[in-house]
Design a protein around this motif. Structure first.
Motif, PDB file in Angstrom:
ATOM      1  N   ALA A  54       0.846  -1.189   0.000  1.00 16.19           N
ATOM      2  CA  ALA A  54       0.000   0.000   0.000  1.00 16.19           C
ATOM      3  C   ALA A  54       0.881   1.238   0.000  1.00 16.19           C
ATOM      4  CB  ALA A  54      -0.923   0.027   1.219  1.00 16.19           C
ATOM      5  N   LEU A  55       0.386   2.287  -0.617  1.00 15.57           N
ATOM      6  CA  LEU A  55       1.108   3.560  -0.610  1.00 15.57           C
ATOM      7  C   LEU A  55       1.282   4.060   0.818  1.00 15.57           C
ATOM      8  CD1 LEU A  55       2.348   5.912  -2.170  1.00 15.57           C
ATOM      9  CD2 LEU A  55       0.047   6.844  -2.484  1.00 15.57           C
ATOM     10  N   GLY A  56       0.337   3.742   1.689  1.00 10.76           N
ATOM     11  CA  GLY A  56       0.391   4.214   3.062  1.00 10.76           C
ATOM     12  C   GLY A  56       1.334   3.451   3.973  1.00 10.76           C
ATOM     13  N   TYR A  57       1.912   2.352   3.513  1.00 12.00           N
ATOM     14  CA  TYR A  57       2.835   1.580   4.348  1.00 12.00           C
ATOM     15  C   TYR A  57       4.202   2.264   4.338  1.00 12.00           C
ATOM     16  CZ  TYR A  57      -0.602  -2.237   4.048  1.00 12.00           C
ATOM     17  OH  TYR A  57      -1.741  -3.010   4.107  1.00 12.00           O
ATOM     18  N   GLY A  58       4.434   3.049   5.381  1.00 17.42           N
ATOM     19  CA  GLY A  58       5.691   3.792   5.455  1.00 17.42           C
ATOM     20  C   GLY A  58       5.774   4.876   4.405  1.00 17.42           C
ATOM     21  N   GLU A  59       4.598   5.445   4.040  1.00 16.79           N
ATOM     22  CA  GLU A  59       4.535   6.510   3.027  1.00 16.79           C
ATOM     23  C   GLU A  59       5.313   6.110   1.764  1.00 16.79           C
ATOM     24  OE1 GLU A  59       2.506   9.071   3.250  1.00 16.79           O
ATOM     25  OE2 GLU A  59       1.892   8.266   5.193  1.00 16.79           O
ATOM     26  N   GLY A  60       5.063   4.906   1.295  1.00 20.43           N
ATOM     27  CA  GLY A  60       5.686   4.429   0.069  1.00 20.43           C
ATOM     28  C   GLY A  60       6.918   3.577   0.267  1.00 20.43           C
ATOM     29  N   HIS A  61       7.399   3.460   1.528  1.00 22.93           N
ATOM     30  CA  HIS A  61       8.638   2.708   1.768  1.00 22.93           C
ATOM     31  C   HIS A  61       8.479   1.238   1.382  1.00 22.93           C
ATOM     32  CE1 HIS A  61      12.590   2.064   3.445  1.00 22.93           C
ATOM     33  NE2 HIS A  61      12.130   1.054   4.174  1.00 22.93           N
ATOM     34  N   SER A  62       7.358   0.651   1.743  1.00 21.91           N
ATOM     35  CA  SER A  62       7.114  -0.741   1.387  1.00 21.91           C
ATOM     36  C   SER A  62       7.109  -0.913  -0.131  1.00 21.91           C
ATOM     37  CB  SER A  62       5.785  -1.215   1.986  1.00 21.91           C
ATOM     38  OG  SER A  62       5.472  -2.524   1.587  1.00 21.91           O
ATOM     39  N   GLU A  63       6.430  -0.029  -0.829  1.00 26.46           N
ATOM     40  CA  GLU A  63       6.395  -0.102  -2.293  1.00 26.46           C
ATOM     41  C   GLU A  63       7.795   0.008  -2.890  1.00 26.46           C
ATOM     42  OE1 GLU A  63       2.017   1.671  -3.579  1.00 26.46           O
ATOM     43  OE2 GLU A  63       3.719   3.044  -3.462  1.00 26.46           O
ATOM     44  N   ARG A  64       8.600   0.886  -2.349  1.00 26.99           N
ATOM     45  CA  ARG A  64       9.945   1.069  -2.909  1.00 26.99           C
ATOM     46  C   ARG A  64      10.816  -0.176  -2.697  1.00 26.99           C
ATOM     47  NH1 ARG A  64       8.638   6.374  -1.281  1.00 26.99           N
ATOM     48  NH2 ARG A  64       9.508   6.085   0.817  1.00 26.99           N
ATOM     49  N   LEU A  65      10.668  -0.834  -1.547  1.00 29.48           N
ATOM     50  CA  LEU A  65      11.404  -2.077  -1.323  1.00 29.48           C
ATOM     51  C   LEU A  65      10.977  -3.141  -2.328  1.00 29.48           C
ATOM     52  CD1 LEU A  65      11.399  -2.394   2.582  1.00 29.48           C
ATOM     53  CD2 LEU A  65      13.350  -1.853   1.109  1.00 29.48           C
ATOM     54  N   ILE A  66       9.689  -3.198  -2.602  1.00 30.90           N
ATOM     55  CA  ILE A  66       9.182  -4.168  -3.567  1.00 30.90           C
ATOM     56  C   ILE A  66       9.648  -3.805  -4.980  1.00 30.90           C
ATOM     57  CG2 ILE A  66       7.060  -5.066  -4.632  1.00 30.90           C
ATOM     58  CD1 ILE A  66       5.821  -4.576  -1.735  1.00 30.90           C
ATOM     59  N   GLY A  67       9.694  -2.518  -5.278  1.00 33.20           N
ATOM     60  CA  GLY A  67      10.202  -2.075  -6.571  1.00 33.20           C
ATOM     61  C   GLY A  67      11.630  -2.545  -6.808  1.00 33.20           C
ATOM     62  N   LYS A  68      12.436  -2.495  -5.775  1.00 36.03           N
ATOM     63  CA  LYS A  68      13.820  -2.978  -5.882  1.00 36.03           C
ATOM     64  C   LYS A  68      13.827  -4.473  -6.186  1.00 36.03           C
ATOM     65  CE  LYS A  68      18.220  -2.911  -3.328  1.00 36.03           C
ATOM     66  NZ  LYS A  68      18.495  -4.376  -3.299  1.00 36.03           N
ATOM     67  N   LEU A  69      12.966  -5.216  -5.509  1.00 34.52           N
ATOM     68  CA  LEU A  69      12.852  -6.652  -5.758  1.00 34.52           C
ATOM     69  C   LEU A  69      12.466  -6.917  -7.215  1.00 34.52           C
ATOM     70  CD1 LEU A  69      12.481  -9.634  -4.406  1.00 34.52           C
ATOM     71  CD2 LEU A  69      10.049  -9.052  -4.545  1.00 34.52           C
ATOM     72  N   LEU A  70      11.489  -6.176  -7.717  1.00 32.99           N
ATOM     73  CA  LEU A  70      11.015  -6.387  -9.078  1.00 32.99           C
ATOM     74  C   LEU A  70      12.117  -6.137 -10.109  1.00 32.99           C
ATOM     75  CD1 LEU A  70       7.497  -4.674  -8.869  1.00 32.99           C
ATOM     76  CD2 LEU A  70       8.014  -7.118  -8.720  1.00 32.99           C
ATOM     77  N   ARG A  71      12.982  -5.183  -9.809  1.00 33.23           N
ATOM     78  CA  ARG A  71      14.088  -4.898 -10.734  1.00 33.23           C
ATOM     79  C   ARG A  71      15.127  -6.004 -10.725  1.00 33.23           C
ATOM     80  NH1 ARG A  71      13.165   0.164  -8.475  1.00 33.23           N
ATOM     81  NH2 ARG A  71      14.924  -0.022  -7.006  1.00 33.23           N
TER      82      ARG A  71
END
Length: 323
Positions: A54-71
């Motif tokens: 969710a965008l709200g999980y750490g104000e995008g922190h969770s999404e950014r960690l997942i983005g790194k994984l996807l790359r």
């Protein structure tokens, strides 16, 4: 790893999904980015292919960690994320105009932010982080969702149903505009079986189950003297005598089924996966150890009918988020 179809989306997703609230390091405390990265990668190694954030999980922190994984990974990984309500009210309150929560421009702006955080061209499942059935047919949110689909920025649309309000999405499901719903369902909270899951089956809507372990209450690890990290939301969730009561109820389940105490979490997850309407369950997993234990459960086997019947007696209606 066994896979199921997420309703009419056609997405084949792992029975065990990855709940990524904890790795955002907001609400849940104690996660390190290094361990979160190891846990995420181990999950993919074991065949997990569905991550809910969710965008709200750490104000995008969770999404950014997942983005790194996807790359870093070449496997197909399906990601669901969520748009926070503009008024920041969790859950949605009765009588709140949809314009206060999900006006079209907010839906589009948040989606664009999540696309950047994740580093993807399209989000597999974009969800509203709260929902009220009063919003069906009102506001301009649906036009925004349709535009995002048309522009190829989201593939499917879902909602995360308010805590312990499984019937508060029946109208939305009947409307035909939603592809998946996310709901609390566990041994203690069995209400979705009554009306929500039958509606999902009738309309071929995917069901994503959250809080399958009752925020830890169904792991057998919560005891009367358990101390949570400062700032952890569970300090309030399990406040007062709740920890002791949860400990006693968990003990009764263990005794009733004659299982080892450390088998409680597996039993609780298998209970959820035993329902045919469930597409996936998304426990939070902040360590490699928990990833390995949980992913092993995604083998396509639920619980014996006898156990499922016994667990019906352990239903415990209450709402620790609000009460």
């Amino acid at each position: 790893m066994h896979y199921r179809t997420l309703g009419r989306t056609g997405l084949r997703i792992s029975e065990i999904g990855y709940g990524a609230w904890g790795i955002g390091n907001s609400g849940w405390r104690g996660a390190s980015d290094e361990e979160s990265a190891r846990a995420l990668n181990r999950a993919i190694d074991l065949g997990l292919n569905f991550i809910d954030t969710a965008l709200g999980y750490g104000e995008g922190h969770s999404e950014r960690l997942i983005g790194k994984l996807l790359r870093e990974r070449s496997e197909t990984i399906h990601v669901a994320t969520k748009i926070p309500p503009k008024n920041r009210q969790w859950p949605a309150r009765a009588g709140t105009p949809v314009e206060d929560g999900f006006p079209a421009e907010h839906v589009i702006a948040c989606t664009e932010t999540s696309l950047r955080n994740l580093g993807v061209e399209a989000i597999d499942v974009q969800q509203f982080h709260v929902w009220s059935d009063e919003w069906v047919g009102r506001g301009d949110w649906l036009q925004a969702v349709e535009r995002l689909k048309r522009d190829g920025k989201i593939r499917f649309f879902g909602v995360s149903i308010n805590d312990y309000e499984p019937d508060n999405a029946l109208k939305l499901i009947e409307s035909g505009v939603v592809d998946s719903v996310q709901v609390i369902y566990n041994v203690f909270e069995q209400t979705p079986e009554e009306r929500l899951f039958p509606a999902c089956e009738r309309h071929n809507v995917g069901a994503i189950v959250r809080v399958a372990l009752d925020e830890g209450g169904l792991t057998g690890q919560i005891r009367g003297d358990t101390v949570f990290p400062e700032g952890d939301f569970r300090q309030n969730y399990f406040r007062g005598e709740r920890k002791r009561e949860v400990e006693e109820r968990a003990r009764k389940i263990v005794q009733d089924l004659a299982i080892a105490p450390d088998a409680l979490a597996e039993t609780a997850l298998r209970f959820v996966l035993s329902h045919p309407a469930v597409s996936t369950v998304i426990p939070g997993m902040r360590s490699v150890r928990n990833v390995e234990r949980n992913c092993a459960i995604g083998d396509g086997h639920g619980l014996p009918q006898e156990w499922r019947e016994k667990l019906r007696a352990h239903r415990w209606p209450r709402n620790f988020y609000r009460d």
